[in-house]
Design a protein around this motif. Structure first.
Motif, PDB file in Angstrom:
ATOM      1  N   GLY A 130       0.811  -1.282   0.019  1.00  0.00           N
ATOM      2  CA  GLY A 130      -0.109   0.237   0.149  1.00  0.00           C
ATOM      3  C   GLY A 130       0.803   1.340   0.096  1.00  0.00           C
ATOM      4  N   LEU A 131       1.978   1.175   0.621  1.00  0.00           N
ATOM      5  CA  LEU A 131       2.733   2.089   0.763  1.00  0.00           C
ATOM      6  C   LEU A 131       3.319   2.773  -0.355  1.00  0.00           C
ATOM      7  N   ILE A 132       3.855   1.754  -1.295  1.00  0.00           N
ATOM      8  CA  ILE A 132       4.754   1.975  -2.497  1.00  0.00           C
ATOM      9  C   ILE A 132       3.890   2.842  -3.560  1.00  0.00           C
ATOM     10  N   ARG A 133       2.467   2.803  -3.506  1.00  0.00           N
ATOM     11  CA  ARG A 133       1.329   3.550  -4.376  1.00  0.00           C
ATOM     12  C   ARG A 133       1.315   4.996  -4.054  1.00  0.00           C
ATOM     13  N   GLN A 134       2.060   5.435  -2.669  1.00  0.00           N
ATOM     14  CA  GLN A 134       1.711   6.950  -2.281  1.00  0.00           C
ATOM     15  C   GLN A 134       2.716   7.671  -3.144  1.00  0.00           C
ATOM     16  N   PRO A 135       2.032   8.894  -3.448  1.00  0.00           N
ATOM     17  CA  PRO A 135       2.786   9.450  -4.470  1.00  0.00           C
ATOM     18  C   PRO A 135       4.130  10.233  -4.089  1.00  0.00           C
ATOM     19  N   GLY A 136       4.286  10.517  -2.852  1.00  0.00           N
ATOM     20  CA  GLY A 136       5.548  10.911  -2.259  1.00  0.00           C
ATOM     21  C   GLY A 136       6.610   9.843  -2.399  1.00  0.00           C
ATOM     22  N   LEU A 137       6.256   8.411  -2.429  1.00  0.00           N
ATOM     23  CA  LEU A 137       7.223   7.595  -2.428  1.00  0.00           C
ATOM     24  C   LEU A 137       7.515   6.844  -3.784  1.00  0.00           C
ATOM     25  N   ARG A 138       6.515   6.876  -4.877  1.00  0.00           N
ATOM     26  CA  ARG A 138       6.743   6.403  -6.118  1.00  0.00           C
ATOM     27  C   ARG A 138       7.993   6.321  -6.939  1.00  0.00           C
ATOM     28  N   LEU A 139       8.597   7.841  -6.860  1.00  0.00           N
ATOM     29  CA  LEU A 139       9.783   8.124  -7.450  1.00  0.00           C
ATOM     30  C   LEU A 139      10.985   7.026  -6.983  1.00  0.00           C
ATOM     31  N   ARG A 198       9.335   9.157   7.532  1.00  0.00           N
ATOM     32  CA  ARG A 198       8.765  10.385   7.370  1.00  0.00           C
ATOM     33  C   ARG A 198       7.146  10.423   7.010  1.00  0.00           C
ATOM     34  N   TYR A 199       6.762   9.700   6.054  1.00  0.00           N
ATOM     35  CA  TYR A 199       5.344   9.411   5.741  1.00  0.00           C
ATOM     36  C   TYR A 199       4.627   9.101   7.028  1.00  0.00           C
ATOM     37  N   ALA A 215       8.341  -3.016  -1.716  1.00  0.00           N
ATOM     38  CA  ALA A 215       7.288  -3.329  -0.791  1.00  0.00           C
ATOM     39  C   ALA A 215       7.939  -3.763   0.397  1.00  0.00           C
ATOM     40  N   ALA A 216       8.646  -4.677   0.531  1.00  0.00           N
ATOM     41  CA  ALA A 216       9.431  -5.161   1.769  1.00  0.00           C
ATOM     42  C   ALA A 216       9.886  -4.012   2.487  1.00  0.00           C
ATOM     43  N   VAL A 217      10.628  -3.139   1.692  1.00  0.00           N
ATOM     44  CA  VAL A 217      11.615  -2.003   2.219  1.00  0.00           C
ATOM     45  C   VAL A 217      10.525  -1.291   3.028  1.00  0.00           C
ATOM     46  N   CYS A 218       9.520  -0.684   2.106  1.00  0.00           N
ATOM     47  CA  CYS A 218       8.404  -0.017   3.138  1.00  0.00           C
ATOM     48  C   CYS A 218       7.828  -0.818   4.256  1.00  0.00           C
ATOM     49  N   GLY A 219       7.368  -2.135   4.129  1.00  0.00           N
ATOM     50  CA  GLY A 219       6.990  -2.652   5.088  1.00  0.00           C
ATOM     51  C   GLY A 219       7.774  -2.982   6.234  1.00  0.00           C
ATOM     52  N   ALA A 220       9.072  -3.099   6.014  1.00  0.00           N
ATOM     53  CA  ALA A 220      10.188  -3.218   6.895  1.00  0.00           C
ATOM     54  C   ALA A 220      10.359  -2.027   7.843  1.00  0.00           C
ATOM     55  N   THR A 221      10.282  -0.770   7.090  1.00  0.00           N
ATOM     56  CA  THR A 221      10.257   0.509   7.701  1.00  0.00           C
ATOM     57  C   THR A 221       8.944   0.621   8.604  1.00  0.00           C
ATOM     58  N   ALA A 222       7.450   0.164   8.360  1.00  0.00           N
ATOM     59  CA  ALA A 222       6.502   0.116   9.246  1.00  0.00           C
ATOM     60  C   ALA A 222       6.584  -0.776  10.614  1.00  0.00           C
ATOM     61  N   PHE A 223       7.394  -1.927   9.970  1.00  0.00           N
ATOM     62  CA  PHE A 223       7.819  -2.818  11.237  1.00  0.00           C
ATOM     63  C   PHE A 223       8.666  -2.153  12.252  1.00  0.00           C
ATOM     64  N   TRP A 224       9.615  -1.227  11.849  1.00  0.00           N
ATOM     65  CA  TRP A 224      10.442  -0.403  12.564  1.00  0.00           C
ATOM     66  C   TRP A 224       9.642   0.440  13.511  1.00  0.00           C
ATOM     67  N   VAL A 225       8.906   1.186  12.635  1.00  0.00           N
ATOM     68  CA  VAL A 225       8.326   2.313  13.490  1.00  0.00           C
ATOM     69  C   VAL A 225       7.112   1.619  14.648  1.00  0.00           C
ATOM     70  N   LYS A 226       6.447   0.649  14.173  1.00  0.00           N
ATOM     71  CA  LYS A 226       5.550   0.204  15.003  1.00  0.00           C
ATOM     72  C   LYS A 226       5.798  -0.998  15.951  1.00  0.00           C
ATOM     73  N   GLU A 227       6.960  -1.758  15.821  1.00  0.00           N
ATOM     74  CA  GLU A 227       7.165  -2.756  16.564  1.00  0.00           C
ATOM     75  C   GLU A 227       7.962  -2.146  17.894  1.00  0.00           C
ATOM     76  N   PRO A 228       7.756  -2.335  19.094  1.00  0.00           N
ATOM     77  CA  PRO A 228       8.557  -1.803  20.379  1.00  0.00           C
ATOM     78  C   PRO A 228      10.043  -2.261  20.454  1.00  0.00           C
TER      79      PRO A 228
END
Length: 252
Positions: free
Chosen positions: A18-27, A112-113, A231-244
């Motif tokens: 879902g994150l890789i479809r965001q306009p600010g991340l597509r490039l 940042r997003y 997608a795994a890079v973005c998902g891993a970043t969500a993991f980093w942010v949300k996992e304590p």
């Protein structure tokens, strides 16, 4: 005792798609994706040429009357199976080596997003170029961590009966490696050392294995694996942010 939430970990890759479809991340998805497509086509063509030469040599060696002369299609099926296994992890490793500077910046923009906070004061293409040596060194560290353990599992796989267990261990290890591979991008952005990252993921091992499982499975699907990497890079970043973080991180 294993900690974390396996099922929560499973959801991070879907969040990454879902994150890789965001306009600010597509490039920062498109550029390495183009590089990966070129790599994919080049590898496929090279392997096809090499395998065609091998088949031609084998056919020339066999007597004309043998029924194996009419079985060249079987060798092409074998080629397809070999390509599938090679692309499963070999392609991912090479794609990460080529795209690692872009993926580090993609992870930074994703964080940042998700948080609304800057990860670093610097940014842009000059930062990507400046970080190339460090990004490549992180990839080398991951390969150095992977190879000796892979060799041990390979040796175990040569032992009759025990090799049945080795197959399961291989898959679990690859799930763990996929998690290490991609969560390393946000970790590197925060200047967290690779050993400290391993301790952090080890303390959330169930979540890490849950995240690595779908990544490992989709990495085996040709063409799809082109899109799995960002997608795994973005998902891993969500993991980093949300996992304590239950560990005291050692920063380098």
């Amino acid at each position: 005792m294993l900690q974390g939430n396996f099922f929560k970990g499973l959801g991070y890759l879907g969040e990454g798609f879902g994150l890789i479809r965001q306009p600010g991340l597509r490039l920062f998805v498109i550029v390495p994706l183009i590089l990966n497509i070129l790599l994919f086509v080049a590898l496929f063509w090279l392997l096809a040429e090499v395998f065609a030469l091998m088949i031609a040599g084998l056919m020339a060696w066999l007597p004309d009357w043998t029924w194996l002369q009419a079985m060249d299609w079987l060798f092409w099926i074998l080629y397809g199976a070999v390509v599938l296994l090679l692309f499963a992890y070999g392609f991912v490793i090479m794609a990460n080596l080529i795209g690692s500077p872009f993926y580090g910046f993609l992870s930074e923009q994703t964080e940042r997003y998700l948080t609304g906070q800057e990860v670093s004061e610097e940014g842009g293409w000059m930062l990507i170029l400046k970080d190339v040596p460090r990004a490549l060194w992180r990839e080398v560290q991951k390969i150095a961590y992977y190879l000796p353990r892979a060799l041990v599992l390979f040796a175990i796989g040569l032992i009759p009966v025990v090799n049945l267990v080795a197959a399961v261990l291989w898959f679990i290890f690859n799930c763990w490696m996929m998690s290490l591979q991609y969560v390393d991008y946000p970790a590197d952005n925060h200047r967290v050392s690779f050993p400290a990252l391993r301790r952090r993921l080890g303390a959330r091992r169930l979540s890490a294995l849950g995240f690595g499982l779908p990544v490992a499975l989709l990495a085996m699907v040709p063409v799809v694996n082109l899109f799995v990497v960002p997608a795994a890079v973005c998902g891993a970043t969500a993991f980093w942010v949300k996992e304590p973080d239950p560990t005291a991180l050692v920063r380098h």
